[in-house]
Design an enzyme around this catalytic site. Sequence first.
Site, short mmCIF file in Angstrom:
data_model
loop_
_atom_site.label_atom_id
_atom_site.label_comp_id
_atom_site.label_asym_id
_atom_site.label_seq_id
_atom_site.Cartn_x
_atom_site.Cartn_y
_atom_site.Cartn_z
N PRO A 64 -28.51 101.10 -11.52
CA PRO A 64 -29.34 102.19 -11.00
C PRO A 64 -30.80 101.83 -11.16
O PRO A 64 -31.21 101.39 -12.24
CB PRO A 64 -28.96 103.38 -11.89
CG PRO A 64 -28.35 102.78 -13.12
CD PRO A 64 -27.75 101.48 -12.71
N MET A 65 -31.58 101.96 -10.11
CA MET A 65 -33.03 101.70 -10.21
C MET A 65 -33.77 102.77 -9.43
O MET A 65 -33.63 102.88 -8.20
CB MET A 65 -33.36 100.30 -9.67
CG MET A 65 -32.93 99.16 -10.59
SD MET A 65 -33.49 97.55 -10.03
CE MET A 65 -32.29 97.19 -8.74
N ALA A 66 -34.56 103.54 -10.16
CA ALA A 66 -35.33 104.63 -9.56
C ALA A 66 -36.27 104.07 -8.49
O ALA A 66 -36.93 103.05 -8.71
CB ALA A 66 -36.13 105.35 -10.64
N GLN A 92 -25.93 108.43 -10.85
CA GLN A 92 -26.39 108.42 -12.23
C GLN A 92 -27.17 109.69 -12.54
O GLN A 92 -28.08 110.07 -11.81
CB GLN A 92 -27.29 107.21 -12.52
CG GLN A 92 -27.54 107.13 -14.04
CD GLN A 92 -28.59 106.14 -14.46
OE1 GLN A 92 -29.71 106.17 -13.96
NE2 GLN A 92 -28.25 105.27 -15.41
N CYS A 111 -33.58 104.73 -20.43
CA CYS A 111 -34.94 104.79 -19.90
C CYS A 111 -35.98 104.60 -21.02
O CYS A 111 -35.96 105.35 -22.00
CB CYS A 111 -35.14 106.14 -19.21
SG CYS A 111 -36.70 106.20 -18.33
N GLY A 169 -28.83 92.69 -18.06
CA GLY A 169 -30.10 92.13 -18.48
C GLY A 169 -30.25 90.68 -18.11
O GLY A 169 -29.50 89.82 -18.55
N ASP A 170 -31.23 90.43 -17.23
CA ASP A 170 -31.65 89.06 -16.90
C ASP A 170 -30.60 88.25 -16.15
O ASP A 170 -30.46 87.04 -16.38
CB ASP A 170 -32.08 88.29 -18.16
CG ASP A 170 -33.27 88.94 -18.85
OD1 ASP A 170 -33.82 89.92 -18.30
OD2 ASP A 170 -33.65 88.48 -19.93
N GLY A 201 -29.71 94.32 -11.89
CA GLY A 201 -30.85 95.11 -11.43
C GLY A 201 -31.87 94.27 -10.69
O GLY A 201 -31.72 93.96 -9.51
N ARG A 202 -32.91 93.85 -11.42
CA ARG A 202 -34.06 93.21 -10.77
C ARG A 202 -33.70 91.96 -9.96
O ARG A 202 -34.38 91.63 -8.99
CB ARG A 202 -35.11 92.87 -11.83
CG ARG A 202 -35.75 94.11 -12.44
CD ARG A 202 -36.50 93.76 -13.72
NE ARG A 202 -35.59 93.21 -14.72
CZ ARG A 202 -35.96 92.53 -15.81
NH1 ARG A 202 -37.23 92.29 -16.02
NH2 ARG A 202 -35.04 92.09 -16.66
C1 LIG Z 1 -37.71 99.62 -10.80
C2 LIG Z 1 -36.66 99.93 -11.83
C3 LIG Z 1 -36.11 101.19 -11.89
C4 LIG Z 1 -35.11 101.47 -12.82
N1 LIG Z 1 -34.53 102.71 -12.82
C5 LIG Z 1 -33.47 102.94 -13.62
C6 LIG Z 1 -32.74 104.16 -13.54
O1 LIG Z 1 -33.04 105.04 -12.72
N2 LIG Z 1 -31.69 104.33 -14.39
C7 LIG Z 1 -31.31 103.38 -15.31
O2 LIG Z 1 -30.36 103.58 -16.07
N3 LIG Z 1 -31.98 102.21 -15.40
C8 LIG Z 1 -33.01 101.97 -14.57
N4 LIG Z 1 -33.62 100.75 -14.59
C9 LIG Z 1 -33.10 99.71 -15.51
C10 LIG Z 1 -32.06 98.84 -14.78
O3 LIG Z 1 -30.95 99.60 -14.40
C11 LIG Z 1 -31.59 97.68 -15.68
O4 LIG Z 1 -30.99 98.20 -16.83
C12 LIG Z 1 -32.74 96.77 -16.10
O5 LIG Z 1 -33.57 96.46 -15.01
C13 LIG Z 1 -32.21 95.48 -16.73
O6 LIG Z 1 -31.39 94.79 -15.84
P1 LIG Z 1 -31.94 93.52 -14.99
O7 LIG Z 1 -32.46 92.52 -15.97
O8 LIG Z 1 -30.76 93.07 -14.21
O9 LIG Z 1 -33.05 94.04 -14.13
C14 LIG Z 1 -34.66 100.46 -13.71
C15 LIG Z 1 -35.23 99.19 -13.64
C16 LIG Z 1 -36.20 98.90 -12.71
C17 LIG Z 1 -36.76 97.51 -12.65
#
Ligand SMILES: Cc1cc2nc3c(=O)[nH]c(=O)nc-3n(C[C@H](O)[C@H](O)[C@H](O)COP(=O)(O)O)c2cc1C
Length: 410
Positions: free
Chosen positions: A38-40, A104, A135, A240-241, A263-264
């Site tokens: 989930p990414m806002a 979510q 968060c 993560g990563d 995510g990213r």
């Molecule tokens: C722009 C952005 C928005 C995010 N919004 C949420 C969210 O709404 N809910 C949540 O649980 N995590 C949120 N996250 C965290 C991601 O879900 C994830 O846990 C975090 O980016 C680490 O994973 P990654 O390394 O694959 O990016 C957000 C991350 C980013 C970068």
Amino acid sequence: MTPVTQAGEAAPAHADGAVLPPLRIGRHVIESPVVLAPMAGITNRAFRRLCREYGNEGRAIGGASGATSLYVSEMITSRALVERTPESMRLIEHDPDENPRSIQLYSVDPATARAAARMLVSEDRADHIDLNFGCPVPKVTRKGGGSALPWKKDLFKAIVGAVVEEGAKRDIPVTVKMRKGIDDVHLTFLDAGLTAEAEGVAAVALHGRTAAQAYSGTADWSAIRMLKETVTSIPVLGNGDIWSAEDALRMVRETGCDGVVVGRGCLGRPWLFTDLAAAFAGTSARVTPTLGEVAETLRTHTAYLCDFYGEEERACRDIRKHIAWYLKGFPAGSTIRNSLALVDSMAALDRLLATLDPDVPWPGEAAEGQRGRAGSSRTVALPDRWLESRELSEEHRRTIAEAELSVSGG
Ligand SMILES: Cc1cc2nc3c(=O)[nH]c(=O)nc-3n(C[C@H](O)[C@H](O)[C@H](O)COP(=O)(O)O)c2cc1C
């Protein structure tokens, strides 16, 4: 997009060649054990559609069809949902072919969390509910929400229990997404994982960072392994990563996790879901798009956003933040990048994309690696004397009641 086959097949461990068995989230069987994080502001219906389409391509490469991965909505504040604000009602929409429909929720209050879950369940608006306890945004943790919340064991248990109970009325599984804790001295993931398991959640996902780390440094995958060794009756997902399919396979190997949350890594790179599905199916096919193919994806993403917002201008405003991610590593000059970052109509987008050389090949290394948020570590903003006790005081109960009023980002 046509994937290319690379050297070094993943070692298949299952009869059909898959690296892992399907991921079971309650009654849902997720064939490819991959979850869109989930990414806002990102994982709206438009972006989920794009990722899903790429995921389906990857499944086809692996010789399978049908349901692929799990694509979670951006977080929705329980209070806003209960109040049926137009924005939250739009955010919980799904495409007709989204299955399972995943949402979510963010909440700091068991009664509001229960009411939001009851609404989703009784109105048949979701097939899966994920709870956000990760968060790290100061305006959230300052009021005891997000990644600060599992520190208060009774509150965490009450929220999770309430939502699981509502979900159970229609067999809707609930999952928990969390960080390691507040900082290295105040870790919560192991007890929170055990509590979530005891309360009946269907899976737990761990982002291997503390709130203090925000997005800095590297994710600690050893914590994911510890959680996997501790929580034994439900799937444990690692987060993560993960920047490539190879990272995902490595996380599974190193942690023993049952699936990955990405995510990213997929920002400006939704075809990562093709790679991930292919990799978990045991094939080495990977997508390396030309600049022309990337431009086509960017255009499709914008078209989906037009459909989501019902408004071209808003869609164009939204796509602007994705431009640098899509063009990462490609030789596109600052003039075109800046113009794209100000785009205000589909016609303007088409004109600008037409100036790119479609035959430029995938830049390789320059396009790989980290994208999106990074930043530095910090002291976590918390309510006064939050860390003194793991039980919620009356005073803190009042503080956190404000925490749902305005939040965004994870
Ligand atoms: C722009 C952005 C928005 C995010 N919004 C949420 C969210 O709404 N809910 C949540 O649980 N995590 C949120 N996250 C965290 C991601 O879900 C994830 O846990 C975090 O980016 C680490 O994973 P990654 O390394 O694959 O990016 C957000 C991350 C980013 C970068």
